[in-house]
Design an enzyme around this catalytic site. Sequence first.
Site, PDB file in Angstrom:
ATOM      1  N   HIS A   1      -5.423 -33.035  17.382  1.00  0.00           N
ATOM      2  CA  HIS A   1      -4.057 -33.612  17.811  1.00  0.00           C
ATOM      3  C   HIS A   1      -2.972 -32.781  18.296  1.00  0.00           C
ATOM      4  O   HIS A   1      -1.854 -33.196  18.342  1.00  0.00           O
ATOM      5  CB  HIS A   1      -3.527 -34.558  16.719  1.00  0.00           C
ATOM      6  CG  HIS A   1      -4.585 -35.555  16.413  1.00  0.00           C
ATOM      7  ND1 HIS A   1      -4.649 -36.953  16.872  1.00  0.00           N
ATOM      8  CD2 HIS A   1      -5.751 -35.825  15.449  1.00  0.00           C
ATOM      9  CE1 HIS A   1      -5.503 -37.717  16.393  1.00  0.00           C
ATOM     10  NE2 HIS A   1      -6.448 -36.950  15.553  1.00  0.00           N
TER      11      HIS A   1
ATOM     12  N   LYS B   1       0.853  -1.272   0.038  1.00  0.00           N
ATOM     13  CA  LYS B   1      -0.093  -0.010   0.061  1.00  0.00           C
ATOM     14  C   LYS B   1       0.820   1.387  -0.015  1.00  0.00           C
ATOM     15  O   LYS B   1       0.685   2.049  -0.961  1.00  0.00           O
ATOM     16  CB  LYS B   1      -0.966   0.008   1.282  1.00  0.00           C
ATOM     17  CG  LYS B   1      -1.867   1.038   1.278  1.00  0.00           C
ATOM     18  CD  LYS B   1      -2.747   1.072   2.289  1.00  0.00           C
ATOM     19  CE  LYS B   1      -3.621   2.226   2.630  1.00  0.00           C
ATOM     20  NZ  LYS B   1      -4.372   2.328   3.712  1.00  0.00           N
TER      21      LYS B   1
ATOM     22  N   GLU C   1      -4.833  -6.780  14.856  1.00  0.00           N
ATOM     23  CA  GLU C   1      -4.401  -5.304  14.318  1.00  0.00           C
ATOM     24  C   GLU C   1      -5.606  -4.498  14.509  1.00  0.00           C
ATOM     25  O   GLU C   1      -5.397  -3.310  14.621  1.00  0.00           O
ATOM     26  CB  GLU C   1      -3.899  -5.470  13.045  1.00  0.00           C
ATOM     27  CG  GLU C   1      -2.872  -4.291  12.621  1.00  0.00           C
ATOM     28  CD  GLU C   1      -2.135  -4.365  11.447  1.00  0.00           C
ATOM     29  OE1 GLU C   1      -0.889  -4.905  11.602  1.00  0.00           O
ATOM     30  OE2 GLU C   1      -2.603  -4.052  10.247  1.00  0.00           O
TER      31      GLU C   1
ATOM     32  N   GLY D   1      -4.991  -1.760   4.954  1.00  0.00           N
ATOM     33  CA  GLY D   1      -3.968  -2.837   4.444  1.00  0.00           C
ATOM     34  C   GLY D   1      -4.629  -4.221   4.692  1.00  0.00           C
ATOM     35  O   GLY D   1      -4.988  -5.132   3.920  1.00  0.00           O
ATOM     36  N   ARG D   2      -5.228  -4.647   5.976  1.00  0.00           N
ATOM     37  CA  ARG D   2      -5.632  -5.834   6.327  1.00  0.00           C
ATOM     38  C   ARG D   2      -7.058  -6.030   5.635  1.00  0.00           C
ATOM     39  O   ARG D   2      -7.526  -7.019   5.717  1.00  0.00           O
ATOM     40  CB  ARG D   2      -5.675  -5.988   7.650  1.00  0.00           C
ATOM     41  CG  ARG D   2      -6.302  -4.667   8.519  1.00  0.00           C
ATOM     42  CD  ARG D   2      -5.895  -5.096  10.051  1.00  0.00           C
ATOM     43  NE  ARG D   2      -6.823  -3.790  10.853  1.00  0.00           N
ATOM     44  CZ  ARG D   2      -6.044  -2.563  10.790  1.00  0.00           C
ATOM     45  NH1 ARG D   2      -5.077  -2.389  10.392  1.00  0.00           N
ATOM     46  NH2 ARG D   2      -6.422  -1.438  11.841  1.00  0.00           N
TER      47      ARG D   2
ATOM     48  N   GLU E   1      10.427  -4.737   4.650  1.00  0.00           N
ATOM     49  CA  GLU E   1      10.469  -6.152   4.429  1.00  0.00           C
ATOM     50  C   GLU E   1      10.280  -6.171   2.992  1.00  0.00           C
ATOM     51  O   GLU E   1      10.901  -6.827   2.252  1.00  0.00           O
ATOM     52  CB  GLU E   1       9.567  -6.912   5.198  1.00  0.00           C
ATOM     53  CG  GLU E   1       9.725  -6.960   6.588  1.00  0.00           C
ATOM     54  CD  GLU E   1       8.965  -5.857   7.461  1.00  0.00           C
ATOM     55  OE1 GLU E   1       8.671  -4.705   7.122  1.00  0.00           O
ATOM     56  OE2 GLU E   1       8.843  -6.033   8.776  1.00  0.00           O
TER      57      GLU E   1
ATOM     58  N   LYS F   1       9.047  -0.934  14.749  1.00  0.00           N
ATOM     59  CA  LYS F   1       9.715  -0.370  13.325  1.00  0.00           C
ATOM     60  C   LYS F   1      11.035   0.593  13.515  1.00  0.00           C
ATOM     61  O   LYS F   1      12.095   0.494  13.003  1.00  0.00           O
ATOM     62  CB  LYS F   1       8.839  -0.034  12.293  1.00  0.00           C
ATOM     63  CG  LYS F   1       7.818  -0.885  11.739  1.00  0.00           C
ATOM     64  CD  LYS F   1       6.848  -0.017  10.704  1.00  0.00           C
ATOM     65  CE  LYS F   1       5.777  -0.859  10.382  1.00  0.00           C
ATOM     66  NZ  LYS F   1       4.650  -0.499   9.482  1.00  0.00           N
TER      67      LYS F   1
HETATM   68  O1  F6P Z   1       2.101  -4.420   9.826  1.00  0.00           O
HETATM   69  C1  F6P Z   1       1.843  -2.941   9.800  1.00  0.00           C
HETATM   70  C2  F6P Z   1       1.258  -2.735   8.256  1.00  0.00           C
HETATM   71  O2  F6P Z   1       1.218  -1.568   8.120  1.00  0.00           O
HETATM   72  C3  F6P Z   1      -0.005  -3.569   7.883  1.00  0.00           C
HETATM   73  O3  F6P Z   1      -1.211  -2.753   8.443  1.00  0.00           O
HETATM   74  C4  F6P Z   1       0.159  -3.694   6.599  1.00  0.00           C
HETATM   75  O4  F6P Z   1      -0.923  -4.511   6.179  1.00  0.00           O
HETATM   76  C5  F6P Z   1       1.462  -4.007   6.334  1.00  0.00           C
HETATM   77  O5  F6P Z   1       2.079  -3.212   7.326  1.00  0.00           O
HETATM   78  C6  F6P Z   1       1.804  -3.961   4.930  1.00  0.00           C
HETATM   79  O6  F6P Z   1       1.991  -2.521   4.678  1.00  0.00           O
HETATM   80  P1  F6P Z   1       2.107  -2.217   3.158  1.00  0.00           P
HETATM   81  O7  F6P Z   1       1.012  -2.634   2.153  1.00  0.00           O
HETATM   82  O8  F6P Z   1       2.129  -0.709   2.895  1.00  0.00           O
HETATM   83  O9  F6P Z   1       3.570  -2.553   2.496  1.00  0.00           O
END
Ligand code: F6P
Length: 561
Positions: free
Chosen positions: A387, A209, A356, A269-270, A215, A512
Amino acid sequence: MLISATPAWKALAAHAKAIESTHLRDLLGDARRCAALTAEHDGVLLDVSRQNATPETVKLLLDLAEAADLRGRIAAMCRGERINTSEDRAVLHVALRAAPDDAIVVDGVDVVEEVHAVLRRIERFAKAVRSGAWKGATRKKLTDVVAIGIGGSYLGPEFVHEAMRTDPACAKAAAGRRLRFLANVDPIDVARALDGLDPATTLVVVISKTFTTAETMLNARTVRAWLTKALGAKAVAKHMVAVSTNLTDVAAFGIDPANAFGFWDWVGGRYSVCSAVGVLPLALTYGMGPVREFLAGARAIDRHLQEAPLEANLPVLMGLFGVWNSSFLGHPTRALLPYCQALHKLAPHIQQVDMESNGKRVALDGTVLPFATGEVDFGEPGTNGQHSFYQLVHQGQVVPADFIGFRVSQQPRALKGEVVANHDELMANFLAQPDALAMGKTAAECRAEGVPEALVPHKVFPGNRPSNVLLLDQLTPYATGQLLALYEHRTAVQGFIWGLNSFDQWGVELGKVLAKQVRTQLAASRKNAKAAITGFNPATTALLKRYLAPTGKKPKAKSKS
Ligand code: F6P
């Protein structure tokens, strides 16, 4: 006023004391109560009769919904009010699956029109890739997709992909194609995601987003290096596309904005799996047909949420019982137990959606809430969970559970000579476990079975453990959409009742920031082993020293980026 100060909350708190004297063993004997505590919509049956609840409980929960203006809050969300107040944003994942002739206007723009314009672009692009009209740098057809993203830019798409993968029609549509996900910044995940793939036939979709997530960006650079090493720098144009709201950074990364699929800041995002975030990788794999069915399933539940009376409203009932179990009966965890292997990624996705969203400490206006919010969600498909952790669930702690099952398997199988077909064997467990939790087993029952006296306490099951049962016909793309929306809205309902903001996520920021400080230190120390380690507490300083101590081996870089 905080919801906990309302008469409706206080009435429920008093009622919770009264309910302690009841046992599900007795409550489940009442056929009228059981019928009253079952609701159905569009092929989804929700049986809440195994909740520690009477019709009076439901009435009081509906009073609480009234006190929280639940209807008003649902309506405000669905018409695009800026209910995410701490980020000043609308919350409109429902617009992502709205019908083309629906209209939702935000800041003077009909967002549904924009949504469908992107869906049409994705459809055209997916068709071109799938047909081979869109070719890779070596003129080969692109058959494999690596979707790079994390959190909401990963969990939802993977959940839906896994739910579709063994659906016969989807499997046929995806024949000869592979979809891999790369989420973790761990280089092991890179190795796994790329294992066996040929850069010449691979399309990489970078999903973020913000397009700034550390990452995802490192993984994107790593995979870009893998591609360009094999195919040359120009290959990026044909082998990398993006999904983001930040098209400026997409271009800066080197991806042609013409190959970027946008979404909007009113999609959390979620809650983004129904945007290009999920739709693009899924359409590349399955074609747009199954994806449109998935969106239709979610839309059906969106409409149900807005139109059904609260007492017959499935996500509202699920949310109200969530509040009942956590806020009034004191159960801080809950289990998601799909009796369907194709739903093995449901729990990880709903963990983010729910934890979240509702793991918050303050109300919308910043007041510290005097009650705990959010639950610890976890889960595993049955029968595997049986199990694993069911021992604790039956005799250790009370963990409210959702059992999710289907009348027909995606992959029916029956062996000659077996008592039942394989799916019936699975469903025998599905139908037995909720009752085992609810009814339990008394000492008297153990003794009547001849259990030796010394073993009786070990073999007693207290029972009275609450669960929901969700029974659907078959796990299709449509049903997957229904399940997704049910759980998204359950979370929203709980957040609305608790009076918090389910749509921001400030709690992920601190870690972060600290990681940035550690990264700077690691860079300095790797450059100069004698660089001072500063700015950390003694415990972290000791860990850093240990981590940076020479291992005797030089790390071997696989590829230069
Ligand atoms: O973990 C925090 C977060 O901001 C989530 O809410 C989001 O889904 C994820 O990081 C990834 O963010 P992006 O889509 O901006 O890479």
